[in-house]
Design a protein around this motif. Sequence first.
Motif, mmCIF file in Angstrom:
data_model
loop_
_atom_site.group_PDB
_atom_site.id
_atom_site.type_symbol
_atom_site.label_atom_id
_atom_site.label_comp_id
_atom_site.label_asym_id
_atom_site.label_seq_id
_atom_site.Cartn_x
_atom_site.Cartn_y
_atom_site.Cartn_z
ATOM 1 N N GLN A 243 5.504 -6.150 -6.516
ATOM 2 C CA GLN A 243 5.441 -5.128 -5.334
ATOM 3 C C GLN A 243 4.861 -6.039 -4.060
ATOM 4 O OE1 GLN A 243 3.588 -1.354 -5.452
ATOM 5 N NE2 GLN A 243 1.908 -2.247 -4.175
ATOM 6 N N GLU A 244 5.591 -5.604 -2.879
ATOM 7 C CA GLU A 244 5.046 -6.096 -1.545
ATOM 8 C C GLU A 244 5.027 -4.850 -0.791
ATOM 9 O OE1 GLU A 244 6.717 -8.898 2.244
ATOM 10 O OE2 GLU A 244 7.883 -7.032 1.405
ATOM 11 N N ILE A 245 3.511 -5.027 -0.001
ATOM 12 C CA ILE A 245 3.245 -3.945 0.794
ATOM 13 C C ILE A 245 3.331 -4.421 2.412
ATOM 14 C CG2 ILE A 245 1.378 -2.404 1.725
ATOM 15 C CD1 ILE A 245 0.278 -2.225 -0.849
ATOM 16 N N ARG A 246 3.990 -3.875 3.322
ATOM 17 C CA ARG A 246 4.105 -4.405 4.692
ATOM 18 C C ARG A 246 3.398 -3.483 5.483
ATOM 19 N NH1 ARG A 246 7.182 -4.215 9.361
ATOM 20 N NH2 ARG A 246 7.857 -6.109 10.219
ATOM 21 N N VAL A 247 2.506 -3.683 6.509
ATOM 22 C CA VAL A 247 1.856 -2.982 7.594
ATOM 23 C C VAL A 247 1.820 -3.706 8.602
ATOM 24 C CG1 VAL A 247 0.565 -1.810 5.506
ATOM 25 C CG2 VAL A 247 -0.515 -3.751 6.884
ATOM 26 N N LEU A 248 1.248 -2.990 9.850
ATOM 27 C CA LEU A 248 0.954 -3.799 10.940
ATOM 28 C C LEU A 248 -0.530 -3.400 11.117
ATOM 29 C CD1 LEU A 248 3.942 -2.347 13.286
ATOM 30 C CD2 LEU A 248 3.803 -4.544 12.199
ATOM 31 N N GLY A 249 -1.057 -2.220 11.045
ATOM 32 C CA GLY A 249 -2.373 -1.956 11.178
ATOM 33 C C GLY A 249 -2.707 -0.653 10.631
ATOM 34 N N THR A 250 -3.628 -0.508 9.627
ATOM 35 C CA THR A 250 -3.683 0.781 8.748
ATOM 36 C C THR A 250 -4.999 0.432 7.764
ATOM 37 O OG1 THR A 250 -2.674 2.127 7.394
ATOM 38 C CG2 THR A 250 -2.053 -0.245 6.940
ATOM 39 N N GLN A 251 -5.114 1.679 6.992
ATOM 40 C CA GLN A 251 -6.221 1.549 5.984
ATOM 41 C C GLN A 251 -5.486 1.932 4.822
ATOM 42 O OE1 GLN A 251 -10.301 3.284 7.079
ATOM 43 N NE2 GLN A 251 -9.967 2.616 9.196
ATOM 44 N N PHE A 252 -5.744 1.210 3.808
ATOM 45 C CA PHE A 252 -5.155 1.737 2.245
ATOM 46 C C PHE A 252 -6.034 0.978 1.164
ATOM 47 C CE2 PHE A 252 -3.041 -2.347 3.581
ATOM 48 C CZ PHE A 252 -2.775 -2.850 2.503
ATOM 49 N N ASP A 253 -6.043 1.724 0.061
ATOM 50 C CA ASP A 253 -6.293 1.229 -1.126
ATOM 51 C C ASP A 253 -5.474 0.699 -1.822
ATOM 52 O OD1 ASP A 253 -8.944 1.262 -3.186
ATOM 53 O OD2 ASP A 253 -7.299 1.914 -4.370
ATOM 54 N N LEU A 254 -5.413 -0.542 -2.629
ATOM 55 C CA LEU A 254 -4.406 -1.042 -3.523
ATOM 56 C C LEU A 254 -4.986 -1.445 -4.828
ATOM 57 C CD1 LEU A 254 -1.868 -2.018 -3.949
ATOM 58 C CD2 LEU A 254 -2.346 -4.363 -3.214
ATOM 59 N N LYS A 255 -4.666 -0.557 -5.861
ATOM 60 C CA LYS A 255 -5.212 -0.989 -7.235
ATOM 61 C C LYS A 255 -3.936 -1.558 -7.956
ATOM 62 C CE LYS A 255 -7.524 1.350 -11.340
ATOM 63 N NZ LYS A 255 -7.721 2.582 -11.812
ATOM 64 N N ALA A 256 -4.146 -2.954 -8.343
ATOM 65 C CA ALA A 256 -3.179 -3.821 -9.025
ATOM 66 C C ALA A 256 -3.889 -4.546 -10.167
ATOM 67 C CB ALA A 256 -2.473 -4.386 -7.836
ATOM 68 N N TYR A 257 -4.439 -4.138 -11.079
ATOM 69 C CA TYR A 257 -5.034 -4.826 -12.026
ATOM 70 C C TYR A 257 -3.860 -5.394 -13.126
ATOM 71 C CZ TYR A 257 -9.737 -3.484 -10.962
ATOM 72 O OH TYR A 257 -10.895 -3.393 -10.342
ATOM 73 N N GLN A 258 -3.868 -6.545 -13.417
ATOM 74 C CA GLN A 258 -2.948 -7.184 -14.262
ATOM 75 C C GLN A 258 -2.524 -6.492 -15.435
ATOM 76 O OE1 GLN A 258 -3.467 -11.573 -14.428
ATOM 77 N NE2 GLN A 258 -1.455 -12.001 -15.112
ATOM 78 N N ASN A 259 -3.539 -6.026 -16.325
ATOM 79 C CA ASN A 259 -3.382 -5.377 -17.537
ATOM 80 C C ASN A 259 -3.216 -3.938 -17.594
ATOM 81 O OD1 ASN A 259 -5.842 -4.877 -16.683
ATOM 82 N ND2 ASN A 259 -6.953 -4.913 -18.778
ATOM 83 N N ASP A 260 -2.904 -3.483 -16.302
ATOM 84 C CA ASP A 260 -2.669 -2.084 -16.098
ATOM 85 C C ASP A 260 -1.071 -1.742 -15.956
ATOM 86 O OD1 ASP A 260 -5.288 -1.132 -15.947
ATOM 87 O OD2 ASP A 260 -5.211 -0.797 -13.905
ATOM 88 N N GLU A 261 -0.495 -0.689 -16.400
ATOM 89 C CA GLU A 261 0.898 -0.372 -16.515
ATOM 90 C C GLU A 261 1.506 -0.056 -15.178
ATOM 91 O OE1 GLU A 261 1.366 2.673 -19.336
ATOM 92 O OE2 GLU A 261 0.824 1.660 -21.060
ATOM 93 N N THR A 262 0.603 0.351 -14.243
ATOM 94 C CA THR A 262 0.987 0.637 -13.012
ATOM 95 C C THR A 262 0.326 -0.165 -11.837
ATOM 96 O OG1 THR A 262 -0.583 2.531 -12.769
ATOM 97 C CG2 THR A 262 1.629 2.927 -13.475
ATOM 98 N N ILE A 263 0.774 -0.231 -10.473
ATOM 99 C CA ILE A 263 0.150 -0.556 -9.410
ATOM 100 C C ILE A 263 -0.039 0.791 -8.465
ATOM 101 C CG2 ILE A 263 0.380 -2.027 -7.116
ATOM 102 C CD1 ILE A 263 1.615 -4.133 -9.000
ATOM 103 N N THR A 264 -1.089 0.874 -7.912
ATOM 104 C CA THR A 264 -1.237 2.276 -7.292
ATOM 105 C C THR A 264 -1.624 2.024 -5.823
ATOM 106 O OG1 THR A 264 -1.955 3.619 -9.078
ATOM 107 C CG2 THR A 264 -2.419 4.500 -6.859
ATOM 108 N N THR A 265 -0.953 2.253 -4.770
ATOM 109 C CA THR A 265 -1.166 2.163 -3.270
ATOM 110 C C THR A 265 -1.689 3.553 -2.744
ATOM 111 O OG1 THR A 265 0.366 0.344 -3.064
ATOM 112 C CG2 THR A 265 -0.453 1.307 -1.127
ATOM 113 N N THR A 266 -2.700 3.576 -2.220
ATOM 114 C CA THR A 266 -3.081 5.033 -1.662
ATOM 115 C C THR A 266 -3.070 4.701 0.025
ATOM 116 O OG1 THR A 266 -4.407 5.644 -3.609
ATOM 117 C CG2 THR A 266 -4.827 6.844 -1.822
ATOM 118 N N LEU A 267 -2.775 5.656 0.704
ATOM 119 C CA LEU A 267 -2.809 5.361 2.227
ATOM 120 C C LEU A 267 -3.760 6.326 2.886
ATOM 121 C CD1 LEU A 267 -1.641 3.745 4.742
ATOM 122 C CD2 LEU A 267 -0.203 5.573 4.910
ATOM 123 N N VAL A 268 -4.451 5.863 3.720
ATOM 124 C CA VAL A 268 -5.957 6.594 4.296
ATOM 125 C C VAL A 268 -5.565 6.952 5.713
ATOM 126 C CG1 VAL A 268 -8.133 6.590 4.956
ATOM 127 C CG2 VAL A 268 -7.420 5.816 2.618
#
Length: 388
Positions: A243-268
């Motif tokens: 997964q790639e996230i592309r931003v210019l200027g922002t606030q977000f949380d990224l949860k991407a643990y290797q042993n998890d089944e999903t990657i979660t991106t939460t935009l603030v």
Amino acid sequence: MATKPTIDIKIIWKSVHGQLTTDEEKHLQDWLKEDSSHRSYYQQVKRYYQSGSSFTGSKLDLDRAWHSFEGRERSAKKRKFIQKMAIAASIAALVALISSVLIWQFQSSPEVITKKQVSLIKPGSGKATLFFDDGRTYDLTNSGNLALSEDGIIIQNTENGLAYSGGKLADGELRYNILRVPRGGEYVLTLPDGTHVWMNAESSIRYPIRFADDERKVELQGQAYFEVTHDEQRPFRVWSGNQEIRVLGTQFDLKAYQNDETITTTLVQGSVRISLKDNPEVQETLVPNEQCTFNKTENTLEKRKIETLPYISWRKGKLMFEDEELSEIMKTLQRWYDCDVVFASQRARHMKFTGTLKRYDDINEVLNKIAKTNEIKIYVNGNSIRIE
């Protein structure tokens, strides 16, 4: 006259959480059919258990709610007599509801059983290791000072975290650092462009000590909260697996643990575009209060509207869970408290909870709050936790 069947508050709890046996379900349905007041009472208790107070519903909280209710009742004295009678009936029902909830939740609640001294299990703290691509390593803590100069870049470690400053844009081959936060750790990183990164436990980030003149690219494993400095000329990219996230200027949380089944991106705040490395046509654009989940097995992206607070509360010293399985909750606690968890019961693994925990609380306080919400037993032995 036949006596009407009574109902155990625990049966309503199990109904809300989908854990009724066949006999309990029949008993509940018979009781609901008996009288409309039973159905009304059931709905009140159901709303209570779905209100998110599973961990935090203390007697003090309920007392405050009751006093607030009394205040509203006193202000309604100018209403007609029939309205007063209706309110009185409501108060009687509320008293019965609160009393029954308190009896079940605070008198018959299981407790954490500690076999040995649990001083080994402590909340996380500021600690990390800094790696250079030439093999150098530095053990960091938030209280330890470090001052280095690399290619005109000043690297400083203070009580506020690790920060890079100064220097020009990279005009040749990029040199990289890796900041690795262990289990039981957290750290704050300020990148060369001024971007702030709050690193959660068991996480690592790879980044250049100087960004290129056309983009800012980092790689993350684990969880981090990004506050990206705006730069229209140099988009900020975060790689996590496919997964790639592309931003210019922002606030977000990224949860991407290797042993998890999903990657979660939460935009603030701001906006981000998420795409897949092996299939760039698959992409989603997020606006504030949206979340994107990348399923690693299916290689798909799914976007949805959410309330961001539960997903970023860890940065503010809290752990918030909404209808989350106990196995996932304990996975979070393992990373933060650097402990081992074993489930002796598959039923316990899949129980769902809603509530808020204080991130820096003693492990016993945290486990007791969880144990008091259901019929589970938690045993602590040294650095290990066993759940039955």
